[in-house]
Design a protein around this motif. Sequence first.
Motif, short mmCIF file in Angstrom:
data_model
loop_
_atom_site.label_atom_id
_atom_site.label_comp_id
_atom_site.label_asym_id
_atom_site.label_seq_id
_atom_site.Cartn_x
_atom_site.Cartn_y
_atom_site.Cartn_z
N ASP A 184 2.31 1.92 -3.39
CA ASP A 184 1.33 2.58 -4.26
C ASP A 184 1.28 4.09 -4.00
OD1 ASP A 184 0.57 0.37 -5.72
OD2 ASP A 184 -1.05 -0.17 -4.35
N GLN A 185 1.68 4.48 -2.81
CA GLN A 185 1.74 5.91 -2.47
C GLN A 185 3.13 6.48 -2.77
OE1 GLN A 185 0.46 6.25 1.64
NE2 GLN A 185 -1.22 4.82 1.27
N GLN A 186 3.95 5.68 -3.45
CA GLN A 186 5.31 6.05 -3.85
C GLN A 186 6.22 6.36 -2.66
OE1 GLN A 186 5.25 8.91 -7.05
NE2 GLN A 186 3.77 7.71 -8.23
N ASP A 187 6.06 5.56 -1.64
CA ASP A 187 6.86 5.71 -0.41
C ASP A 187 8.19 4.95 -0.61
OD1 ASP A 187 8.02 5.45 2.12
OD2 ASP A 187 6.07 5.45 3.12
N ASN A 231 0.83 -1.21 0.00
CA ASN A 231 0.00 0.00 0.00
C ASN A 231 0.87 1.26 0.00
OD1 ASN A 231 -2.40 -1.42 0.02
ND2 ASN A 231 -2.56 -1.45 2.25
N LEU A 232 1.94 1.22 0.76
CA LEU A 232 2.84 2.38 0.81
C LEU A 232 3.58 2.55 -0.52
CD1 LEU A 232 4.23 2.00 4.44
CD2 LEU A 232 2.66 3.77 3.59
#
Length: 187
Positions: A18-21, A15-16
Amino acid sequence: MKGDYKLLTDVQLANLLDQQDKAAFEEIYRRYWAVLYGFARKMLQDNEQAKDIVQDTFTKLYIQIGVLNFQQINIAPYLYTLVRNAVITYINRNKLKINYISSFQEYVNAGEYVTDNQVLENEMQRQIDQEIASLPPKMREVFELSRKANLSRKEIAETTQLSEETVKKQIYNALKILRTRLKSYFF
């Protein structure tokens, strides 16, 4: 904050991603590099190539951040699949190289130099023809009828008005002379 990433599950890290973390990527790298290296190393039996493949795998993963929807992907199987496919590709390319090199080596070892063989054959034929031409005229005629026209002794005797015994003797003498003259050339 990085210590907190160690506690996250793969799904949470996805998930992170996907947030470009980038820190999520770093945690996945730390978490999976050694096991993927072991997996690649086991298949390849080559430390350096295994490292290269794992590094390329993480490079591909990094490039996919922001492109791929990681929430729909299980990270571990995805990474193992990337490594496995890279190993298979590497092995297939290596086999192709090995086959090419082996084929080339067989060609070189066979010593088949068609041009050289043709030149030698032409030179040999020229030398034989020259020696036949230097035979006494009647002997040369009998010999050529025997070897080039493939006539029997009887047919040669009828054609040349010689006895069969004379034809036999002329052929024998021609072969004896040719062997002597060509011996040094062939041996």
